[in-house]
Write a protein that holds these residues in place. Structure first.
Motif, PDB file in Angstrom:
ATOM      1  N   SER A  93       0.834  -1.201   0.000  1.00  0.00           N
ATOM      2  CA  SER A  93       0.000   0.000   0.000  1.00  0.00           C
ATOM      3  C   SER A  93       0.870   1.252   0.000  1.00  0.00           C
ATOM      4  O   SER A  93       1.951   1.268   0.601  1.00  0.00           O
ATOM      5  CB  SER A  93      -0.891   0.000   1.251  1.00  0.00           C
ATOM      6  OG  SER A  93      -1.483   1.276   1.452  1.00  0.00           O
ATOM      7  N   ARG A 124       6.867   1.512  -6.836  1.00  0.00           N
ATOM      8  CA  ARG A 124       5.428   1.366  -7.078  1.00  0.00           C
ATOM      9  C   ARG A 124       5.154   0.394  -8.226  1.00  0.00           C
ATOM     10  O   ARG A 124       4.176  -0.350  -8.202  1.00  0.00           O
ATOM     11  CB  ARG A 124       4.805   2.729  -7.366  1.00  0.00           C
ATOM     12  CG  ARG A 124       4.749   3.655  -6.164  1.00  0.00           C
ATOM     13  CD  ARG A 124       4.264   5.046  -6.560  1.00  0.00           C
ATOM     14  NE  ARG A 124       2.947   4.987  -7.196  1.00  0.00           N
ATOM     15  CZ  ARG A 124       1.797   4.914  -6.533  1.00  0.00           C
ATOM     16  NH1 ARG A 124       1.798   4.875  -5.207  1.00  0.00           N
ATOM     17  NH2 ARG A 124       0.646   4.883  -7.180  1.00  0.00           N
ATOM     18  N   HIS A 163      -5.133   3.097  -0.601  1.00  0.00           N
ATOM     19  CA  HIS A 163      -4.734   2.524  -1.890  1.00  0.00           C
ATOM     20  C   HIS A 163      -3.868   1.295  -1.623  1.00  0.00           C
ATOM     21  O   HIS A 163      -3.032   1.314  -0.723  1.00  0.00           O
ATOM     22  CB  HIS A 163      -3.895   3.506  -2.728  1.00  0.00           C
ATOM     23  CG  HIS A 163      -4.382   4.913  -2.721  1.00  0.00           C
ATOM     24  ND1 HIS A 163      -3.538   5.991  -2.592  1.00  0.00           N
ATOM     25  CD2 HIS A 163      -5.640   5.417  -2.811  1.00  0.00           C
ATOM     26  CE1 HIS A 163      -4.232   7.104  -2.614  1.00  0.00           C
ATOM     27  NE2 HIS A 163      -5.516   6.799  -2.741  1.00  0.00           N
ATOM     28  N   VAL A 200      -2.179  -2.542  -3.800  1.00  0.00           N
ATOM     29  CA  VAL A 200      -2.037  -3.317  -5.028  1.00  0.00           C
ATOM     30  C   VAL A 200      -2.751  -4.656  -4.862  1.00  0.00           C
ATOM     31  O   VAL A 200      -2.503  -5.383  -3.893  1.00  0.00           O
ATOM     32  CB  VAL A 200      -0.549  -3.560  -5.356  1.00  0.00           C
ATOM     33  CG1 VAL A 200      -0.420  -4.209  -6.736  1.00  0.00           C
ATOM     34  CG2 VAL A 200       0.233  -2.258  -5.321  1.00  0.00           C
ATOM     35  N   TRP A 231      -3.866  -1.154  -9.064  1.00  0.00           N
ATOM     36  CA  TRP A 231      -4.023  -0.363  -7.845  1.00  0.00           C
ATOM     37  C   TRP A 231      -5.512  -0.203  -7.564  1.00  0.00           C
ATOM     38  O   TRP A 231      -6.296   0.082  -8.461  1.00  0.00           O
ATOM     39  CB  TRP A 231      -3.373   1.015  -8.005  1.00  0.00           C
ATOM     40  CG  TRP A 231      -1.893   0.982  -7.831  1.00  0.00           C
ATOM     41  CD1 TRP A 231      -0.953   0.780  -8.793  1.00  0.00           C
ATOM     42  CD2 TRP A 231      -1.183   1.151  -6.601  1.00  0.00           C
ATOM     43  NE1 TRP A 231       0.314   0.805  -8.247  1.00  0.00           N
ATOM     44  CE2 TRP A 231       0.203   1.034  -6.896  1.00  0.00           C
ATOM     45  CE3 TRP A 231      -1.562   1.389  -5.275  1.00  0.00           C
ATOM     46  CZ2 TRP A 231       1.190   1.146  -5.930  1.00  0.00           C
ATOM     47  CZ3 TRP A 231      -0.580   1.504  -4.310  1.00  0.00           C
ATOM     48  CH2 TRP A 231       0.772   1.382  -4.620  1.00  0.00           C
TER      49      TRP A 231
END
Length: 276
Positions: free
Chosen positions: A75, A97, A201, A203, A212
């Motif tokens: 996250s 990311r 948020h 993944v 995401w």
């Protein structure tokens, strides 16, 4: 044998562990949510595997052992992520990311939860809830009841294993950790009037693709859990304190902790209308 710092601490064996768990009031057939720091216990013969075996022996064949198996590593709204990107360049953050793996309840590790939690999570018979950030793992008679139905947009509220643990009358074991680690208090955050909400948020894998995901849930805040725990302990006789090896330990009913936390948070935390 002696070291420069004094005598070597005795090595704890599985039989001693089981005896000390029973002395804390952990009984056969119970459901036990466990938070732990193995380092604080001193040397244990068999390490995390022996501790899990001792806990399961204490709970017996009808008991259930539950641990948090949280994964804040996937996250970008987590404390773990903020610490990880500190000092990184924009390019390094972009690469991080891009490579953050999606949550998979079968395989995603929970490194921040400690060795005992990982020992339970990786048992062949362990079951794990589906939340991509705040899953729980469980073994024992009621494992499926506890971990089933964990809604992906409810971290630790009414559609999470914490609520099932409350309904089933579970106990909490703090083993070498303090009330700052008491996950049960988070359930109270959902039960106070008008809890604050924030966007999260993380993944996930959806339709076979890494993506995401954004959702809103109660804004979790453990910054006052130590104060809350001290107030809880002063207010009740239901906390059993002792030691396991060299570690301080506490056992208490989860219902008592959550009910106290609801009243305490209502009185001590500012409401959304009052502001910070």
């Amino acid at each position: 044998m002696r070291t420069l710092d004094g005598p070597e601490p005795p090595v704890i064996d599985e039989t001693t562990l089981t005896r000390e768990f029973r002395a804390l009031g952990i009984s056969p057939g119970e459901i036990l949510l466990t938070h732990s720091s193995l380092r604080s216990m001193g040397p244990v013969r068999g390490e995390s595997r022996a501790i899990v075996r001792a806990l399961r022996a204490t709970l017996g064949p009808d008991g259930t052992l539950v641990v948090p198996a949280f994964t804040p590593e996937n996250s970008d709204t987590s404390r773990a992520y903020r610490q990880r990107i500190e000092g990184c360049t924009e390019l390094q953050i972009e690469e991080l990311r891009r490579t953050m793996p999606p949550y998979d309840p079968r395989y995603t590790p929970a490194p921040s939860m400690g060795r005992l939690a990982e020992e339970v999570r990786t048992l062949p018979e362990a079951l794990r809830s589906d939340h991509p950030q705040t899953s729980f793992a469980a073994v024992g008679r009621l494992a499926r009841v506890i971990v089933s139905g964990h809604s992906p947009d409810c971290h630790l509220g009414e559609r999470s294993p914490l609520a099932r643990l409350y309904d089933e009358g579970a106990k909490v074991l703090l083993l070498g950790v303090g009330y700052a680690s008491c996950t049960a208090f988070h359930l109270a955050e959902y039960r106070v009037p008008d809890p604050p909400v924030q966007e999260y948020h993380c993944v996930v894998r959806a339709s076979g693709r890494r993506t995401w995901w954004t959702y809103k849930d109660v804004a979790l805040d453990d910054s006052d859990f130590t104060l809350l725990g001290s107030a809880f302990e002063r207010s009740t006789t239901s906390v059993t304190a002792g030691s396991v090896g060299r570690a301080a330990a506490r056992v208490f009913p989860l219902v008592d902790a959550v009910d106290h936390a609801v009243a305490w948070m209502t009185a001590h935390r500012p409401s959304p209308r009052q502001g910070p």
